[in-house]
Design an enzyme around this catalytic site. Sequence first.
Site, PDB file in Angstrom:
ATOM      1  N   LYS A  44     -43.199  15.828  48.173  1.00 53.49           N
ATOM      2  CA  LYS A  44     -42.945  14.729  47.117  1.00 53.49           C
ATOM      3  C   LYS A  44     -44.129  14.407  46.457  1.00 53.49           C
ATOM      4  O   LYS A  44     -44.095  13.818  45.483  1.00 53.49           O
ATOM      5  CB  LYS A  44     -42.611  13.493  47.794  1.00 53.49           C
ATOM      6  CG  LYS A  44     -41.071  13.486  48.240  1.00 53.49           C
ATOM      7  CD  LYS A  44     -40.935  12.403  49.374  1.00 53.49           C
ATOM      8  CE  LYS A  44     -40.904  10.791  48.923  1.00 53.49           C
ATOM      9  NZ  LYS A  44     -40.448   9.773  49.667  1.00 53.49           N
ATOM     10  N   LYS A  46     -46.754  12.908  47.557  1.00 51.62           N
ATOM     11  CA  LYS A  46     -47.277  11.727  47.752  1.00 51.62           C
ATOM     12  C   LYS A  46     -48.214  11.910  49.010  1.00 51.62           C
ATOM     13  O   LYS A  46     -48.147  12.263  50.196  1.00 51.62           O
ATOM     14  CB  LYS A  46     -46.103  10.680  48.556  1.00 51.62           C
ATOM     15  CG  LYS A  46     -45.312   9.991  47.290  1.00 51.62           C
ATOM     16  CD  LYS A  46     -44.572   8.742  47.735  1.00 51.62           C
ATOM     17  CE  LYS A  46     -44.324   7.962  46.786  1.00 51.62           C
ATOM     18  NZ  LYS A  46     -43.921   6.608  47.285  1.00 51.62           N
TER      19      LYS A  46
HETATM   20  N1  C2G Z   1     -39.417  -0.459  47.042  1.00 51.81           N
HETATM   21  C1  C2G Z   1     -39.039  -1.793  46.374  1.00 51.81           C
HETATM   22  N2  C2G Z   1     -40.222  -2.807  45.740  1.00 51.81           N
HETATM   23  C2  C2G Z   1     -41.090  -2.251  45.743  1.00 51.81           C
HETATM   24  C3  C2G Z   1     -41.757  -1.134  46.210  1.00 51.81           C
HETATM   25  C4  C2G Z   1     -40.951  -0.333  46.827  1.00 51.81           C
HETATM   26  O1  C2G Z   1     -37.881  -2.530  46.399  1.00 51.81           O
HETATM   27  N3  C2G Z   1     -42.369  -3.324  44.992  1.00 51.81           N
HETATM   28  C5  C2G Z   1     -38.296   0.125  47.509  1.00 51.81           C
HETATM   29  C6  C2G Z   1     -38.113   1.528  46.811  1.00 51.81           C
HETATM   30  O2  C2G Z   1     -37.419   1.255  45.498  1.00 51.81           O
HETATM   31  C7  C2G Z   1     -37.432   2.264  47.873  1.00 51.81           C
HETATM   32  C8  C2G Z   1     -38.133   1.844  49.348  1.00 51.81           C
HETATM   33  O3  C2G Z   1     -38.762   0.394  48.785  1.00 51.81           O
HETATM   34  O4  C2G Z   1     -36.262   2.004  47.727  1.00 51.81           O
HETATM   35  C9  C2G Z   1     -39.271   2.610  49.716  1.00 51.81           C
HETATM   36  O5  C2G Z   1     -40.023   2.728  48.655  1.00 51.81           O
HETATM   37  P1  C2G Z   1     -41.214   4.228  48.792  1.00 51.81           P
HETATM   38  O6  C2G Z   1     -41.761   3.849  50.376  1.00 51.81           O
HETATM   39  O7  C2G Z   1     -42.265   4.039  47.685  1.00 51.81           O
HETATM   40  O8  C2G Z   1     -40.282   5.416  48.972  1.00 51.81           O
HETATM   41  P2  C2G Z   1     -40.065   6.567  47.903  1.00 51.81           P
HETATM   42  O9  C2G Z   1     -41.477   7.422  47.642  1.00 51.81           O
HETATM   43  O10 C2G Z   1     -39.521   6.055  46.576  1.00 51.81           O
HETATM   44  O11 C2G Z   1     -39.233   7.523  48.434  1.00 51.81           O
HETATM   45  O12 C2G Z   1     -35.290  10.339  49.271  1.00 51.81           O
HETATM   46  C10 C2G Z   1     -36.036   9.120  48.490  1.00 51.81           C
HETATM   47  C11 C2G Z   1     -37.200   9.070  48.794  1.00 51.81           C
HETATM   48  O13 C2G Z   1     -37.585   9.308  50.256  1.00 51.81           O
HETATM   49  C12 C2G Z   1     -37.896   7.608  48.178  1.00 51.81           C
END
Ligand code: C2G
Length: 130
Positions: A44, A46
Amino acid sequence: MKKIITYGTFDLLHYGHINILKRAKQLGDYLIVAISTNEFNEIKGKKCYFSYEERKKLVESIRYVDLVIPENNWEQKVDNVKEYNVDTFVMGDDWKGQFDHLKDYCEVVYLPRTPEISTTRIKKELGLGK
Ligand code: C2G
């Protein structure tokens, strides 16, 4: 028993993560959270501060979460939905439309993100770079 699933990295756990997990749980009775493994985060692009095990321990301690499973790749979602008899797939709306193919297998819900907060912002403001 209405089962919900959501996916994410959940690094440097913050209130934006808690908000979406709380709201996801409110859609049913049992919440499964698939957390990206260290290897999948490489894919990803990340860079995580906490390892998978540490992120898993943090998310497992949240009252809204019933089960944590590893997210190893982009393709496992359909298998997870079938394997766990999931009724609803939930993601923050930064992913809006990206997972609509799952509508053949379960309900797909995109919830509004919590404004401002993000792991990237925390790292930047702590001078940890991106
Ligand atoms: N999220 C949120 N508000 C934020 C930050 C994150 O609602 N201020 C939500 C994101 O939309 C996501 C969840 O928290 O639904 C997890 O966010 P991340 O850890 O950044 O996940 P991500 O890297 O987007 O990975 O297959 C899908 C991926 O694994 C998602």
